[in-house]
Scaffold this motif. Sequence first.
Motif, mmCIF file in Angstrom:
data_model
loop_
_atom_site.group_PDB
_atom_site.id
_atom_site.type_symbol
_atom_site.label_atom_id
_atom_site.label_comp_id
_atom_site.label_asym_id
_atom_site.label_seq_id
_atom_site.Cartn_x
_atom_site.Cartn_y
_atom_site.Cartn_z
ATOM 1 N N ARG A 90 0.816 -1.212 0.000
ATOM 2 C CA ARG A 90 0.000 0.000 0.000
ATOM 3 C C ARG A 90 0.851 1.264 0.000
ATOM 4 O O ARG A 90 0.547 2.226 -0.677
ATOM 5 N N GLY A 91 1.912 1.292 0.750
ATOM 6 C CA GLY A 91 2.715 2.509 0.883
ATOM 7 C C GLY A 91 3.800 2.670 -0.156
ATOM 8 O O GLY A 91 4.606 3.596 -0.072
ATOM 9 N N SER A 92 3.816 1.829 -1.167
ATOM 10 C CA SER A 92 4.911 1.879 -2.138
ATOM 11 C C SER A 92 4.732 3.011 -3.145
ATOM 12 O O SER A 92 3.619 3.440 -3.447
ATOM 13 N N GLN A 93 5.854 3.464 -3.661
ATOM 14 C CA GLN A 93 5.837 4.488 -4.705
ATOM 15 C C GLN A 93 5.176 3.928 -5.968
ATOM 16 O O GLN A 93 4.481 4.637 -6.684
ATOM 17 N N PHE A 94 5.367 2.652 -6.211
ATOM 18 C CA PHE A 94 4.764 1.981 -7.366
ATOM 19 C C PHE A 94 3.242 2.143 -7.339
ATOM 20 O O PHE A 94 2.623 2.522 -8.335
ATOM 21 N N VAL A 95 2.622 1.875 -6.205
ATOM 22 C CA VAL A 95 1.167 2.006 -6.066
ATOM 23 C C VAL A 95 0.755 3.468 -6.221
ATOM 24 O O VAL A 95 -0.223 3.772 -6.916
ATOM 25 N N ALA A 96 1.502 4.371 -5.638
ATOM 26 C CA ALA A 96 1.171 5.799 -5.742
ATOM 27 C C ALA A 96 1.229 6.278 -7.190
ATOM 28 O O ALA A 96 0.351 7.017 -7.648
ATOM 29 N N LEU A 97 2.242 5.843 -7.924
ATOM 30 C CA LEU A 97 2.382 6.257 -9.324
ATOM 31 C C LEU A 97 1.267 5.682 -10.193
ATOM 32 O O LEU A 97 0.702 6.384 -11.032
ATOM 33 N N LEU A 98 0.952 4.404 -9.988
ATOM 34 C CA LEU A 98 -0.142 3.803 -10.762
ATOM 35 C C LEU A 98 -1.479 4.453 -10.430
ATOM 36 O O LEU A 98 -2.291 4.701 -11.321
ATOM 37 N N ALA A 99 -1.698 4.730 -9.158
ATOM 38 C CA ALA A 99 -2.952 5.373 -8.748
ATOM 39 C C ALA A 99 -3.101 6.727 -9.432
ATOM 40 O O ALA A 99 -4.166 7.053 -9.968
ATOM 41 N N ALA A 100 -2.032 7.504 -9.434
ATOM 42 C CA ALA A 100 -2.078 8.816 -10.080
ATOM 43 C C ALA A 100 -2.317 8.673 -11.584
ATOM 44 O O ALA A 100 -3.069 9.454 -12.178
ATOM 45 N N ALA A 101 -1.713 7.669 -12.185
ATOM 46 C CA ALA A 101 -1.844 7.469 -13.632
ATOM 47 C C ALA A 101 -3.276 7.137 -14.054
ATOM 48 O O ALA A 101 -3.677 7.463 -15.176
ATOM 49 N N VAL A 102 -4.032 6.511 -13.169
ATOM 50 C CA VAL A 102 -5.403 6.130 -13.532
ATOM 51 C C VAL A 102 -6.462 6.933 -12.767
ATOM 52 O O VAL A 102 -7.642 6.604 -12.799
#
Length: 120
Positions: A90-102
Amino acid sequence: MPFFNIQTGIYNCGDQQPGEIEVPVRPAPDFRWNGAAWIAALAPVPQTVTPLQARRALLAVGKLDAVNAAVAAGSVETQLAWEFAASVERGSQFVALLAAAVGLSDVDVDNLFRSAATFV
């Protein structure tokens, strides 16, 4: 009849005290009063889910295709992470970037993780 003190948040089944309003009986101890009704407390946000759980949650809300497209448009590192990760944090940069992208907010992502945890 039970009473609820709006200032203190105290639920009282005894006699009405100053500042308390009459409310329906609380359905369960984890329900909270929102000013108009009792609502169930949200489950804690899981910090880790499996990739399959994440994909099922995204599919359930119609976001899986968008995430797959964002991953495909991303770097090779992003594609490898999406395809081969052992867990989704949940706290990963990967999740944050994907969330922002969609176009997913933090609340949306929290709810997706809650949903994902219900899949086996």
